[in-house]
Design a protein around this motif. Structure first.
Motif, PDB file in Angstrom:
ATOM      1  N   GLY A   1       0.800  -1.215   0.000  1.00  0.00           N
ATOM      2  CA  GLY A   1       0.000   0.000   0.000  1.00  0.00           C
ATOM      3  C   GLY A   1       0.834   1.266   0.000  1.00  0.00           C
ATOM      4  N   LEU A   2       0.543   2.167   0.923  1.00  0.00           N
ATOM      5  CA  LEU A   2       1.204   3.476   0.977  1.00  0.00           C
ATOM      6  C   LEU A   2       2.699   3.363   1.244  1.00  0.00           C
ATOM      7  N   LEU A   3       3.127   2.224   1.767  1.00  0.00           N
ATOM      8  CA  LEU A   3       4.545   2.100   2.138  1.00  0.00           C
ATOM      9  C   LEU A   3       5.449   1.928   0.922  1.00  0.00           C
ATOM     10  N   GLY A   4       4.892   1.493  -0.204  1.00  0.00           N
ATOM     11  CA  GLY A   4       5.731   1.274  -1.382  1.00  0.00           C
ATOM     12  C   GLY A   4       6.226  -0.151  -1.461  1.00  0.00           C
ATOM     13  N   MET A   5       6.582  -0.575  -2.657  1.00  0.00           N
ATOM     14  CA  MET A   5       6.840  -1.994  -2.909  1.00  0.00           C
ATOM     15  C   MET A   5       8.101  -2.533  -2.236  1.00  0.00           C
ATOM     16  N   HIS A   6       9.003  -1.643  -1.797  1.00  0.00           N
ATOM     17  CA  HIS A   6      10.229  -2.137  -1.177  1.00  0.00           C
ATOM     18  C   HIS A   6      10.156  -2.154   0.343  1.00  0.00           C
ATOM     19  N   ALA A   7       8.984  -1.791   0.886  1.00  0.00           N
ATOM     20  CA  ALA A   7       8.821  -1.794   2.337  1.00  0.00           C
ATOM     21  C   ALA A   7       8.679  -3.223   2.855  1.00  0.00           C
ATOM     22  N   LEU A   8       8.784  -3.371   4.142  1.00  0.00           N
ATOM     23  CA  LEU A   8       8.679  -4.639   4.883  1.00  0.00           C
ATOM     24  C   LEU A   8       9.881  -5.533   4.553  1.00  0.00           C
ATOM     25  N   TYR A   9      10.006  -5.933   3.311  1.00  0.00           N
ATOM     26  CA  TYR A   9      11.222  -6.580   2.816  1.00  0.00           C
ATOM     27  C   TYR A   9      11.251  -6.378   1.320  1.00  0.00           C
ATOM     28  N   ASP A  10      12.430  -6.137   0.819  1.00  0.00           N
ATOM     29  CA  ASP A  10      12.600  -5.891  -0.612  1.00  0.00           C
ATOM     30  C   ASP A  10      12.402  -7.215  -1.357  1.00  0.00           C
ATOM     31  N   PRO A  11      11.599  -7.238  -2.397  1.00  0.00           N
ATOM     32  CA  PRO A  11      11.467  -8.487  -3.158  1.00  0.00           C
ATOM     33  C   PRO A  11      12.819  -9.034  -3.603  1.00  0.00           C
ATOM     34  N   ALA A  12      13.801  -8.162  -3.761  1.00  0.00           N
ATOM     35  CA  ALA A  12      15.132  -8.633  -4.159  1.00  0.00           C
ATOM     36  C   ALA A  12      15.831  -9.408  -3.043  1.00  0.00           C
ATOM     37  N   ALA A  13      15.330  -9.273  -1.825  1.00  0.00           N
ATOM     38  CA  ALA A  13      15.934  -9.999  -0.699  1.00  0.00           C
ATOM     39  C   ALA A  13      15.420 -11.434  -0.618  1.00  0.00           C
ATOM     40  N   THR A  14      14.412 -11.747  -1.417  1.00  0.00           N
ATOM     41  CA  THR A  14      13.912 -13.117  -1.410  1.00  0.00           C
ATOM     42  C   THR A  14      14.771 -13.986  -2.339  1.00  0.00           C
ATOM     43  N   GLY A  15      14.714 -15.267  -2.142  1.00  0.00           N
ATOM     44  CA  GLY A  15      15.516 -16.184  -2.958  1.00  0.00           C
ATOM     45  C   GLY A  15      14.641 -17.222  -3.624  1.00  0.00           C
ATOM     46  N   VAL A  16      14.911 -17.513  -4.884  1.00  0.00           N
ATOM     47  CA  VAL A  16      14.210 -18.584  -5.592  1.00  0.00           C
ATOM     48  C   VAL A  16      15.252 -19.564  -6.125  1.00  0.00           C
ATOM     49  N   PRO A  17      14.879 -20.816  -6.309  1.00  0.00           N
ATOM     50  CA  PRO A  17      15.872 -21.825  -6.689  1.00  0.00           C
ATOM     51  C   PRO A  17      16.217 -21.813  -8.177  1.00  0.00           C
ATOM     52  N   ASP A  18      17.453 -22.146  -8.459  1.00  0.00           N
ATOM     53  CA  ASP A  18      17.864 -22.468  -9.829  1.00  0.00           C
ATOM     54  C   ASP A  18      17.614 -23.957 -10.048  1.00  0.00           C
ATOM     55  N   PRO A  19      17.187 -24.308 -11.253  1.00  0.00           N
ATOM     56  CA  PRO A  19      16.904 -25.736 -11.479  1.00  0.00           C
ATOM     57  C   PRO A  19      18.159 -26.590 -11.291  1.00  0.00           C
ATOM     58  N   GLN A  20      17.966 -27.671 -10.589  1.00  0.00           N
ATOM     59  CA  GLN A  20      19.076 -28.600 -10.369  1.00  0.00           C
ATOM     60  C   GLN A  20      18.481 -29.940  -9.965  1.00  0.00           C
ATOM     61  N   PRO A  21      18.577 -30.932 -10.794  1.00  0.00           N
ATOM     62  CA  PRO A  21      18.021 -32.240 -10.438  1.00  0.00           C
ATOM     63  C   PRO A  21      18.594 -32.761  -9.134  1.00  0.00           C
ATOM     64  N   SER A  22      17.783 -33.495  -8.418  1.00  0.00           N
ATOM     65  CA  SER A  22      18.189 -34.032  -7.122  1.00  0.00           C
ATOM     66  C   SER A  22      19.194 -35.164  -7.301  1.00  0.00           C
ATOM     67  N   ALA A  23      20.141 -35.222  -6.382  1.00  0.00           N
ATOM     68  CA  ALA A  23      21.132 -36.304  -6.401  1.00  0.00           C
ATOM     69  C   ALA A  23      20.742 -37.450  -5.480  1.00  0.00           C
ATOM     70  N   PHE A  24      19.541 -37.410  -4.937  1.00  0.00           N
ATOM     71  CA  PHE A  24      19.074 -38.457  -4.020  1.00  0.00           C
ATOM     72  C   PHE A  24      19.165 -39.825  -4.694  1.00  0.00           C
ATOM     73  N   LYS A  25      19.779 -40.770  -4.015  1.00  0.00           N
ATOM     74  CA  LYS A  25      20.061 -42.080  -4.618  1.00  0.00           C
ATOM     75  C   LYS A  25      18.899 -43.055  -4.527  1.00  0.00           C
TER      76      LYS A  25
END
Ligand code: FE2
Length: 402
Positions: free
Chosen positions: A178-202
């Protein structure tokens, strides 16, 4: 709607500024009075401030089941099982289920897929990796990891962890800034998303002697297992706006006013249908002379309130420790403890060091029998002004969490 707007636009004042009411809520409360915020819809709806001659939490006793509760979930102990099997449901309703999990088996021997709910992991303790369809997400203490419903994943920990796990039966999303702006509370850039990498689970040996990989799927609370002859976490690329993601509680930028105590809703981190999650992190206390530095009294009439204690100085308070959960149901007041309130006025403390996670739900929560086994029975009496426990040491640090 028209009538509602009309009602919301009205505002009455019944009292004398400075003597029986405050001009600004939570600032310069008249001597000898206790201010209560009585509102609807959490802190969003119509509200009145009531100025009382007694603290509304100073009851003699409570008969019946509706009362503030505290659960020492540490007493549930470390399970011999994996992160999923180790889950203990603490509180739940139709919208959300709150679990804790302390697995000793640090590597899940199967993949898991929750077909009932989005999941939010909060790593109270431990570090490791959550392998997902979208790729691995490394996590450490203080991280939130959001896993959308239907995602296949597996948790591999490096140390014995302690998770707070929220199942949301609706889609979890970030709050509107809302009024706080999109970078308030936590910056979306501070979040992390995964890069694709198949699991090595045997995988593991199946009944026919060949290697197989199990995906345990939860639907309507029951699990079924699907077995593959190949590792099903085999995604090598993905695109879109639906993924697992993470956020550190240490990257949250708390919203404050130095002039007046703000409602806990300003600390909202995540939300779903029927609930919000808030993060309380270290921040300066209000510095304006006369400004309330502790939570105001309220009876949270439209929300049940759950607080998970993660870290911070307020654990010096008698009876509360990291890993515990408090539960304040709708209709029963809560607010600062009496000694905390008195001490906050003459304290030189300018900072609060608490770290806690709150879950507020619209629908009443049910307690599980396992949770009740860990209950601190006299928690609801800890507000009595004749209470013999001595929270004086924590008074300046009494958190603004509730
Ligand atoms: Fe509250």
């Amino acid at each position: 709607m028209g009538n509602e707007n009309h009602a919301n636009s009205m505002h009455w004042v019944k009292g004398t500024v400075g003597k029986t009411i405050a001009r600004q809520g939570h600032v310069n409360i008249p001597d000898g009075l206790y201010e209560e915020e009585h509102g609807r819809d959490g802190f969003y709806g119509p509200v009145s401030h009531l100025y009382r001659t007694h603290a509304p939490t100073n009851w003699k006793r409570i008969e019946g089941t509706l009362k503030p509760r505290a659960f020492d979930c540490n007493r549930l102990g470390v399970s011999d099982h994996d992160a999923i099997t180790s889950r203990t449901r603490v509180l739940f309703n139709e919208d959300v289920a709150i679990h804790v999990s302390q697995p000793n088996l640090t590597e899940m021997p199967f993949f898991f897929r929750n077909a009932d709910a989005d999941e939010i992991y909060f790593a109270h303790r431990g570090e490791g990796t959550i392998e997902t369809d979208f790729g691995p997400l490394a996590f450490k203490q203080g991280d939130y990891v959001v896993i959308p419903r239907g995602t296949t994943y597996r948790i591999v920990c490096e140390h014995t962890p302690y998770f707070l796990v929220i199942e949301s039966f609706s889609r979890v999303h970030q709050p509107d800034r809302g009024l706080l702006g999109m970078h308030a509370l936590y910056d979306p850039a501070a979040t992390g998303v995964p890069d694709p990498q198949p699991s090595a689970f045997k995988g593991a040996q199946g009944p026919d002697g060949s290697t197989e990989w199990e995906v345990r799927v939860q639907r309507q609370g029951q699990c079924s297992s699907i077995f593959y002859g190949f590792n099903p976490l085999d995604v090598v690329g993905w695109k879109g706006n639906l993924t697992a993601w993470k956020l550190s509680i240490h990257d949250i930028c708390p919203v404050i006013s130095h002039r007046a105590h703000l409602a806990p809703s300003v600390h909202t981190t995540l939300q779903g249908s029927g609930f919000v999650m808030c993060s309380f992190v270290p921040r300066p206390l209000e510095s304006e002379p006369g400004a309330l530095k502790v939570p105001f009294f309220h009876r949270n009439i439209d929300y049940d309130e759950v607080l998970f204690y993660h870290d911070g100085d307020f654990f010096s308070r008698d009876g509360i420790d990291a890993g515990m959960i408090t539960f304040h149901p709708q209709g029963v007041h809560h607010g600062p403890h009496p000694k905390a309130l008195k001490k906050s006025w003459d304290s030189n403390n300018t900072w609060t060091d608490e770290i806690a996670v709150m879950v507020d739900t619209e629908k009443p929560l049910h307690m599980s029998p396992r949770a009740q086994e860990t209950e601190w029975a006299d928690y609801h009496l800890s507000w009595r002004e004749d209470d013999s426990s001595d929270p004086a040491e924590d008074t300046a640090k009494t958190p603004a969490t509730v």
